[in-house]
Design a protein around this motif. Structure first.
Motif, PDB file in Angstrom:
ATOM      1  N   MET A 240      -1.800  -3.622  -4.210  1.00  0.00           N
ATOM      2  CA  MET A 240      -1.301  -3.240  -2.931  1.00  0.00           C
ATOM      3  C   MET A 240      -0.378  -4.278  -2.324  1.00  0.00           C
ATOM      4  N   LYS A 241       0.475  -3.678  -1.453  1.00  0.00           N
ATOM      5  CA  LYS A 241       1.514  -4.648  -0.850  1.00  0.00           C
ATOM      6  C   LYS A 241       1.355  -4.395   0.795  1.00  0.00           C
ATOM      7  N   CYS A 242       1.803  -3.003   1.074  1.00  0.00           N
ATOM      8  CA  CYS A 242       1.866  -2.797   2.697  1.00  0.00           C
ATOM      9  C   CYS A 242       0.664  -2.367   2.973  1.00  0.00           C
ATOM     10  N   GLY A 245       1.176   2.883   3.083  1.00  0.00           N
ATOM     11  CA  GLY A 245       2.060   3.997   2.688  1.00  0.00           C
ATOM     12  C   GLY A 245       3.478   3.871   2.467  1.00  0.00           C
ATOM     13  N   LEU A 246       4.036   2.517   2.685  1.00  0.00           N
ATOM     14  CA  LEU A 246       5.582   2.379   3.052  1.00  0.00           C
ATOM     15  C   LEU A 246       6.035   1.881   1.555  1.00  0.00           C
ATOM     16  N   CYS A 247       5.296   1.255   0.937  1.00  0.00           N
ATOM     17  CA  CYS A 247       6.143   0.393  -0.330  1.00  0.00           C
ATOM     18  C   CYS A 247       5.890   1.166  -1.616  1.00  0.00           C
ATOM     19  N   CYS A 250       1.032   1.196  -4.840  1.00  0.00           N
ATOM     20  CA  CYS A 250      -0.232   1.465  -4.857  1.00  0.00           C
ATOM     21  C   CYS A 250      -0.516   2.877  -5.399  1.00  0.00           C
ATOM     22  N   PHE A 256      -0.980   7.921  -3.395  1.00  0.00           N
ATOM     23  CA  PHE A 256      -0.946   6.631  -2.698  1.00  0.00           C
ATOM     24  C   PHE A 256      -2.415   6.148  -2.339  1.00  0.00           C
TER      25      PHE A 256
HETATM   26  S1  FES Z   1       0.299  -0.653  -0.732  1.00  0.00           S
HETATM   27 FE1  FES Z   1       2.324   0.208   0.026  1.00  0.00          FE
HETATM   28  S2  FES Z   1       2.327   2.127  -0.275  1.00  0.00           S
HETATM   29 FE2  FES Z   1       0.322   1.659  -0.682  1.00  0.00          FE
END
Ligand code: FES
Ligand SMILES: Cc1cc2nc3c(=O)[nH]c(=O)nc-3n(C[C@H](O)[C@H](O)[C@H](O)COP(=O)(O)OP(=O)(O)OC[C@H]3O[C@@H](n4cnc5c(N)ncnc54)[C@H](O)[C@@H]3O)c2cc1C
Lengths: 278, 194
Positions: A240-242, A245-247, A250, A256
């Motif tokens: 995961m990064k954000c 639910g933006l990037c 995941c 997502f």
């Molecule tokens: S971690 Fe960014 S959309 Fe799920």
């Protein structure tokens, strides 16, 4: 309070109150917000933990949802960020964003038998739901914890499992893949414990958490016992990064994991389990 | 000594033969005996004739391999409601592992030769017994495969990942203020705003 500030990407500062070593590579941290206040969450949700100068990782909350004074995380050191987290001590600070994601629907299992199937460090994300079931014991039929670990030395929350087993209103079965030392308990995979039953499959809600392969086989063992797919829940892991639910980092099929998960109802994702390289 | 009627009842109550037809159960009873093993006693040993199989009623049986000079390796444990031993049904009818009682074990044993003879004479019985044994054997095989996967990963502390310099509250290179201090300021501001 939650650790979600106005800007969802900006962590809130937490101080490490206590660190407990659970296993050689796994530790539990108790955190409190530097700015004071409480932290509420639902069992199964996770936080993004930010180790300054190193990076941020998703880690499930492993504490008691009834205790809002402290935030508890249990982490296994596997790579850069988790190992950096492992090197911190009481008094150090980290950034926290969350709680994020879907929860174990433990309240919708009222009146049912509940079976928790956990493998390895997968017991940590399930523990808040187990606490909830214990705190509301009269609302459930049977409560069973089926747990599998690699060896007896790898059993997470050993003392707590022993305490739970000592209760008259809970069944706790532990198995290891390899017996070592004086171990005289079960040997074999955790799915064997599912196959033994002891719950009423037609009135059972099951929560499964552990390595993906274990969840796949665990869910299928539950199905074989007669538990319906729509009463089996699993918790997925993806990088995961954000976390919000933006990037798209995941993404798992059309889901997502950070937003639609990590907790999924098995019938909504069973097909994805069969798709390779997802 | 347990009476045949009682043996029949116990067999019927055990998950393995649950719901079996009365006539077939009567045939099974003729080959069955009630047994009890103290902790440490062997139900069967590797290489010996696989004379019997067991419906475990209480206690735990460890299936293990003897390793010369070392402790035996336990491959799996078999508990209440499960079955120990399937070599009695597979030629050359020799046990492939040891089976040892971990604590007190109560079981119903079945004489392999007796049952094979009856199964050969009565295909309905043969089918019924195999219908129950084959899924159990398949389950054991897939469990053994899963167990080999080492699903939970190594327990040893991972090789010290190049410890990135963790500056929990200290200054991070290239910034005037530490990230922790910046967060503290943001938190203060958000508190003030709310
Ligand atoms: S971690 Fe960014 S959309 Fe799920
Ligand atoms: C929703 C969610 C909840 C999570 N909850 C927890 C939790 O409660 N406790 C916990 O310990 N972990 C949890 N994880 C997993 C955790 O986020 C990862 O272990 C972490 O991101 C690894 O980051 P890293 O920088 O330490 O390792 P990286 O540097 O990213 O990876 C280093 C090595 O470790 C391997 N690795 C990465 N992740 C895992 C893993 N999960 N298991 C085994 N090996 C891995 C990689 O393949 C790589 O070889 C969760 C993940 C998600 C998505």
């Amino acid at each position: 309070m939650t650790a979600v500030p106005r800007d969802p990407m900006l962590p809130v500062l937490f101080r490490i109150e206590k660190v407990r070593r659970d296993l050689s590579d796994t530790f539990t941290m108790e955190l409190v917000p530097e700015a004071g206040g409480e932290f509420s969450f639902k069992p199964g949700q996770f936080n993004m933990l930010y180790v300054f100068g190193v990076g941020e990782i998703p880690i499930s909350i492993s504490g008691d949802p009834g205790d809002r004074s402290v935030l508890v995380h249990t982490t296994r050191a596997v790579g850069a960020v988790s190992s950096a987290l492992d090197s911190l001590k009481a008094g150090d600070q980290i950034g926290v964003r969350g709680p994020y994601g879907t929860a174990w629907p433990i309240e919708s299992a009222y009146g049912q038998d509940v079976v928790f199937v956990a493998g390895g460090v997968g017991l940590a994300p399930l523990r808040p739901a187990i606490y909830h079931a214990m705190n509301n014991r009269e609302r459930y039929g049977k409560v069973m914890v089926l747990y599998g670990a690699r060896t007896p030395e790898d059993i997470l929350f050993k003392k707590e499992l022993e305490r739970w087993r000592g209760r008259f209103d809970m069944d706790v079965l532990v198995t290891v893949d390899r017996a070592t030392g004086k171990w005289s308990g079960n040997v074999g995979v955790v799915t064997n414990l599912v196959a033994r039953g002891g719950f009423d499959p037609l009135h059972t809600t099951a929560f499964v958490c552990g390595p993906e392969v274990m969840m796949r086989y665990g869910a299928s063992a539950l199905e074989k016992k007669g538990v319906a797919r729509d009463t089996i829940w699993i918790s997925m892991e993806r990088n995961m990064k954000c976390g919000v639910g933006l990037c798209g980092h995941c993404q798992w099929g059309s889901h997502f994991v950070c937003k639609d998960g990590p907790v999924f109802r098995y019938d909504s994702v069973a097909d994805l389990f069969q798709v390779r390289e997802l | 000594m347990v009476k045949p009627d009682d043996l029949g009842k116990i067999i019927d109550e055990h998950p393995f033969f649950q719901g079996i037809d009365d006539t077939l159960r009567a045939l099974l009873v003729g080959c069955a005996a009630n047994e009890r093993y103290e902790a440490g006693q062997f139900l069967f040993r590797e290489g010996q004739e696989a004379a019997k199989f067991y419906l475990v009623r209480a206690g735990t049986v460890a299936v293990e391999i003897d390793v010369p000079g070392k402790q035996p390796i336990v491959i799996e444990t078999i508990g209440e409601g499960e079955v120990a031993g399937w070599s009695w049904i597979v030629e050359p009818y020799r046990s492939t592992f040891d089976a040892r009682a971990i604590g007190l074990v109560r079981a119903i044993s079945f004489d392999g030769k007796c049952l094979r003879k009856k199964m050969a004479a009565d295909p309905a019985l043969g089918y019924e017994v195999l219908r129950r044994f084959v899924p159990m054997m398949a389950h054991r095989l897939s469990s053994a495969r899963l167990q080999m996967l080492d699903l939970y990963g190594p327990s040893a502390k991972p090789e010290k990942v190049k410890k990135a310099k963790v500056k929990a509250a200290g200054k991070t290179k290239g910034t005037n203020r530490s990230p922790a201090a910046r967060l503290a300021k943001a938190a203060k501001k958000s508190k003030k705003d709310s």
